[in-house]
Structures are given as C-alpha cells and as structure tokens.
Enzyme design. Structure first.
Site, PDB file in Angstrom:
ATOM      1  N   LYS A  81     -10.395  -1.173  10.466  1.00  0.00           N
ATOM      2  CA  LYS A  81     -10.483  -2.344   9.595  1.00  0.00           C
ATOM      3  C   LYS A  81     -10.733  -3.600  10.421  1.00  0.00           C
ATOM      4  O   LYS A  81     -10.755  -4.709   9.902  1.00  0.00           O
ATOM      5  CB  LYS A  81      -9.204  -2.488   8.777  1.00  0.00           C
ATOM      6  CG  LYS A  81      -9.013  -1.368   7.749  1.00  0.00           C
ATOM      7  CD  LYS A  81      -7.883  -1.697   6.804  1.00  0.00           C
ATOM      8  CE  LYS A  81      -7.326  -0.482   6.106  1.00  0.00           C
ATOM      9  NZ  LYS A  81      -8.216   0.084   5.095  1.00  0.00           N
ATOM     10  N   ASP A 132       3.180  -4.641   7.941  1.00  0.00           N
ATOM     11  CA  ASP A 132       1.963  -3.838   7.863  1.00  0.00           C
ATOM     12  C   ASP A 132       0.774  -4.801   7.948  1.00  0.00           C
ATOM     13  O   ASP A 132       0.472  -5.516   7.000  1.00  0.00           O
ATOM     14  CB  ASP A 132       1.967  -3.061   6.535  1.00  0.00           C
ATOM     15  CG  ASP A 132       0.615  -2.448   6.198  1.00  0.00           C
ATOM     16  OD1 ASP A 132      -0.302  -2.494   7.038  1.00  0.00           O
ATOM     17  OD2 ASP A 132       0.475  -1.934   5.072  1.00  0.00           O
ATOM     18  N   GLN A 186      -4.453  -5.044   6.972  1.00  0.00           N
ATOM     19  CA  GLN A 186      -5.438  -5.853   6.253  1.00  0.00           C
ATOM     20  C   GLN A 186      -5.491  -7.287   6.787  1.00  0.00           C
ATOM     21  O   GLN A 186      -6.264  -8.093   6.304  1.00  0.00           O
ATOM     22  CB  GLN A 186      -5.038  -5.860   4.773  1.00  0.00           C
ATOM     23  CG  GLN A 186      -6.158  -5.882   3.791  1.00  0.00           C
ATOM     24  CD  GLN A 186      -7.120  -4.733   3.939  1.00  0.00           C
ATOM     25  OE1 GLN A 186      -8.268  -4.937   4.335  1.00  0.00           O
ATOM     26  NE2 GLN A 186      -6.691  -3.524   3.647  1.00  0.00           N
ATOM     27  N   CYS A 242      -4.732   2.544  -3.653  1.00  0.00           N
ATOM     28  CA  CYS A 242      -3.473   3.024  -3.075  1.00  0.00           C
ATOM     29  C   CYS A 242      -2.339   2.042  -3.325  1.00  0.00           C
ATOM     30  O   CYS A 242      -1.433   1.894  -2.507  1.00  0.00           O
ATOM     31  CB  CYS A 242      -3.588   3.327  -1.580  1.00  0.00           C
ATOM     32  SG  CYS A 242      -4.756   4.623  -1.222  1.00  0.00           S
ATOM     33  N   HIS A 275       0.876  -1.172   0.000  1.00  0.00           N
ATOM     34  CA  HIS A 275       0.000   0.000   0.000  1.00  0.00           C
ATOM     35  C   HIS A 275       0.918   1.228   0.000  1.00  0.00           C
ATOM     36  O   HIS A 275       2.026   1.188   0.520  1.00  0.00           O
ATOM     37  CB  HIS A 275      -0.825  -0.050   1.296  1.00  0.00           C
ATOM     38  CG  HIS A 275      -1.916   0.968   1.391  1.00  0.00           C
ATOM     39  ND1 HIS A 275      -1.679   2.275   1.741  1.00  0.00           N
ATOM     40  CD2 HIS A 275      -3.263   0.855   1.215  1.00  0.00           C
ATOM     41  CE1 HIS A 275      -2.843   2.920   1.768  1.00  0.00           C
ATOM     42  NE2 HIS A 275      -3.811   2.090   1.447  1.00  0.00           N
TER      43      HIS A 275
END
Lengths: 412, 135
Positions: A231, A205, A208, A369, A128
C-alpha cells in the site's frame, strides 16, 4: 531522481514512473482509483527487485560467500532504511508478510499471555477485519472480550464514547490510523496519551496511513505500529511491525524455525534477540529491498507534496460527486485522507463497479473488510475510489462521467 | 427465446452500453421472487451480490426455475439463464454449454466470469439439480 519542492506538482512525470499506468483498459485510458486496496509500483521498485535477483540473490545471515554477504548487506540495509523513514531503531523493525501478520504477531506473542477472563480489548467501530478478528481469536480463548468505540455520522471517532469505554478492565487498545473505508484520520496521538496515562499498551494499524502522511514512530509513542509495503508503492506480501524495543524484548517467539534462535538442543532452545526472534525461516529479501526502494521514491517525491496533491484531488472530487443525483458519501470527517466511499441510490455497488470498469475506471466495491462499519451506516456495500500520488483531476473527471453513465443505465 | 436468437439480438446491439442496457431491461422484466422465497435455502452462495433460485423438475419431466438478485446486471444474466434452461429436460440442461453460450453473447467477462457475483454458483446449482433428478 529529484522533484523540487517549490515547483508545481509534476503529475505527468510521476505517472511516467509507473509503467502499469500507461496501458489502456477496455479500450479506455486507465483511471486507477483502487489505491487503498493496493498501490501501483514505480519502475524504481520493480528494478530494485529485479536487480536483487539478477545480481545479489542468496540466503541471508548464513553463508560466508560473496553473494550471501551482498544479499545480507542489502537486506539489513533495507531495515536501516525503513527504520530511518519511520524514525524507529533498527531493532524495532520486525519484518512480516504485511500489516495483518504484524497484528496477529502482537495478538499471539504479546497479548495472549497477558490476557485474563473478563479483560477487554478496545478497538473502534471503523477497524478493518484484520484489526478485529485476531483480537477476537485470542479473547475467545481467554474469556476476554473485544469492545468497539462508536463512530459518528460523519465517520469520525466518537472520542468521548471511546473514553467512556476505557476502564480498569481494558488490557489493550488497537486502533486504525486511517480508515480504509472512510478515510478518517484518527486522533492517534490523543488516544495514545489517554492510554499511556492508564498504562494500557496501544497498537496502531497504519496500513492505510503510511503512504499518505508522515509517521514518526518515536514521537508517536505507540507500543506497536503496523504497515504493508504494497500500500506504499512497494511489493506485495511484505510489511513491518514496528514495536517498542522493551516490548519486543519481553515477548516470546510466535513462529519457530531457522534464524530466530540463539541455540537449539533437545533439552531446550534459546531465542535470538528482536527483531530476529520474530523472523523464523528464510525471509522475503526482495520484499525488504523493494520496500526500501519505495521509501526512497516517496522521500524523493516528498510525502508532504503527495499529501497536498491527494488533498487537492479530494477537494476537487467531493463537490463533483455530490452533484450526482442520489449519491451519498459515506465518510466526510474533517481532515480525512484521499478516500471517497459512496452509495448510489437504487444501484448495487457491484453494478456500479462493473459499469465504471467498462469506462476504464478501477474502483473497489463491497464491504472493504469492514462489515461492522457497513452495518453502522445501514448499507451492505459501498463503491470506493481511493487516491495515490499519481492521481489527478482527470481521473476524477473520468470517474464522474462514468458515474453519470451508471446512473443513466441503472436508474432509467 | 433460444441462444441463437439471443446471440442475434446482442449482435445487433452496438457498444457495451447498449448491451448492458438491454441486459438490465431483461432483468427488470423478470418477475421478482416473493419475499418468502428469498430465504437461506434458496440463496446461492455469492459474495458481492445476493442471488436466489427456486424451482426444479415439474410433472411434465421438464425443469423450470425462477431467480432473483439484488444486482441489476446479475438479474439480467439470470433472465438470460432462465431463457436458456427453462422448459428443458434435465438431460438437455446437462448437455448445454452455458459458459460458451454467454461468451457467444459477447458479455464482458467481468460480469459473467466473476465467481464472486453468485451467477456462476447459480449455474452450478442448476446443473447439480438437473444431475440429481436425471437418475
């Protein structure tokens, strides 16, 4: 609230927990399939936030009055709750505005002071923008560079290609756990093992990932792990940096202000211990409490159960989408998460999104993104349907019927 | 084709599918811009879809434009916009209530109001061009 592990998946009961899902959109039943952008919030989260404001709001860590004590207890209790969920120590849980801010914190406070000209930061081609741009900013300042490991046609990481990019110049590794565009679950454990053998720190990261698979920060061994509450069925504008204690202790503050200091004088100030060193200013108390409530909700439901349901729906959706003429799925890696990204031949993603919207289907269209990834697949945009705990086969049926309409309208 | 005629046509169309279908057809009938005309100069700021606009004031004192987009729905909107503005004087264009006209057509807000689709930027550019030549 408890959902037995042995019963079949209580989809309707779960849907009833999310007030927003009950509404009609454009006269149609709402099929909310934009969960990778943000998930909806269960009543338990909304009520926890309201309850905090109705009964306990005060500034934390400061006053001695009853409300301040209550607010502080709940706020720090939320930190304990979050630490327990991710198997981290409470001192390793730094509150941020989200995953993006957490990554920027590491870029500026941890990496920037270490970075020298010629150094390399290794990412993947499926990051991202928020796991690319912060590194580019600090790299440009220091004469370092950001390298991206290749992505294979099916959307999985070219692990051999990734290893080839590792060298004595690699100063840092940042990798997405689950791709927001492809759903690919990256082999983060192997990546961390390879990195540790070379003494290279790693940031994962997890924005998600955390709503879809269990994350054990201690076992994973990453130096840093980032997440966004919104999220994960929690409120917007809140998130965490999970950082190894010894890493955080060695890092200077990034933002200055109240609550992050030990002493302040004009001769010089001293800093509080982590995590407070990185939490300048009045924090988002309701955000922390909201995330803790979301974690309670997810835990009661069982992350394994949620993952199994999302997998079922994904398995149902994949062949149905493939039946649509001219539809090409982008991202078909084995073991991927509940994300269906696709392009429809001869149809602009924005038009597809507009038509789906008229049928009550909420999806995301655009580059998500991840512009380098779009370039990798030679497309400018995709349509993306992404799953959460409240999605079922009926949402997919609605999506597929709407896609047939889109094909009819846009290609006739 | 003026706005009243258009509004009448759209009213005759039943549900959103028919309106979208008609809009897409209008876009298809709009002549595409040549490759060379689709450049950085003619490109109108937009995010999700690309939009290009050429044309301006002609020797008869009236303005004529041509537009294009990679989105079928936006191209349909451009066809409507061209029908509204082409052949009008700068003063007449500035006096138009373009947003109101599109509302009258009953086109759902998700495609007309979404600033990201570049259509509104095109309306703004046409108005700016008209304002620049009026003096």
């Amino acid at each position: 609230m408890s959902y037995g592990l042995d019963s079949s998946y209580p989809l309707e009961r779960i849907r009833a927990d999310f007030p927003i899902l009950a509404q009609m959109v454009r006269g149609k039943r709402l099929a909310y399939l934009d969960n990778a952008a943000t998930t909806q919030k269960p009543r338990a989260v909304i009520e926890a936030i309201s309850r905090y404001y109705e009964t306990s709001n005060a500034n934390v860590h400061r006053a001695v009055h009853e409300l301040a004590e209550r607010a502080t207890t709940q706020y720090e209790g939320a930190r304990d709750r979050i630490a327990r969920f991710f198997n981290a120590q409470r001192e390793e849980v730094v509150f941020t505005r989200g995953s993006t801010e957490a990554i920027n914190l590491v870029a500026y406070s941890f990496l920037r002071p270490l970075l020298k000209a010629g150094d390399e930061i290794l990412v993947t081609g499926m990051e991202h923008h928020s796991n690319i741009v912060p590194w580019q900013l600090v790299a440009a300042e220091r004469g370092a560079s950001v390298l991206a490991a290749p992505v294979l046609d099916d959307g999985s990481l070219d692990f051999e290609g990734w290893k080839k990019l590792l060298s004595e110049r690699t100063r840092f590794i940042a990798v997405v756990h689950v791709s927001n565009t492809l759903g690919t679950v990256n082999p983060v454990a192997e990546i961390i093992r390879e990195a540790q053998a070379r003494g290279i720190p790693v940031l994962v990261d997890g924005a998600q990932a955390v709503a879809h698979l269990p994350v054990d920060f201690a076992a994973l061994g990453a130096d840093f792990y980032t997440l966004s509450a919104h999220k994960l069925y929690g409120p917007t504008g809140f998130g965490c940096l999970l950082g190894r204690r010894e890493r955080l202790e060695a890092m200077p503050p990034w933002h200055g202000g109240g609550d992050m200091i030990k002493t302040v004088s004009f001769a010089g100030s001293t800093w509080a211990e982590p995590p407070y060193r990185f939490e300048a200013g009045t924090p988002d108390m309701a955000g922390a409490i909201g995330l803790a409530a979301a974690l309670d909700y997810v835990e009661a439901l069982g992350l394994e159960q949620i993952a199994a349901q999302e997998h079922r729906v994904l398995e149902y959706a994949t062949p149905r989408l493939r039946e649509i003429p001219g539809l090409r799925l982008i991202g078909t890696a084995t073991g991927k998460g509940g994300i269906l990204s696709f392009v429809l031949e001869g149809a602009h993603a924005q038009d597809v999104g507009s038509i789906l919207d008229m049928e009550g289907v909420a999806v995301r269209t655009g580059h998500h993104c991840t512009m380098p990834l779009m370039a990798r697949y030679g497309v400018s945009a995709t349509t993306r349907a992404s799953l959460a705990c409240y999605n079922g086969e009926d949402d997919i049926d609605q999506l597929v019927a709407a896609l047939h309409k889109a094909v009819r309208l846009l290609r006739s | 084709m003026d706005i009243d005629e258009l509004a009448e046509t759209f009213e005759l169309l039943g549900d959103w599918e028919e309106r979208y279908s008609y809009l897409i057809d209008l876009g298809r009938k709009l002549p595409a811009l040549a490759e060379a005309e689709r450049n950085e100069e003619t490109k109108v700021r937009g995010c999700m879809s690309q939009v290009w606009l050429v044309g301006g004031l002609e020797s008869d004192g009236r303005m004529r434009f041509n537009g294009d987009s990679d989105s079928s729905l936006v191209k349909g909107l451009i066809a409507l916009l061209m029908a509204l503005v082409n052949g009008k004087t700068p003063g007449e264009i500035l006096a138009l209530d373009i947003a109101g006209s599109f509302q009258r057509l009953g086109l759902e807000s998700n495609i007309t109001v979404n600033r990201r689709n570049g259509f509104y930027s095109m309306v703004e550019r046409i108005r700016a061009l008209a304002a620049a030549v009026r003096r």
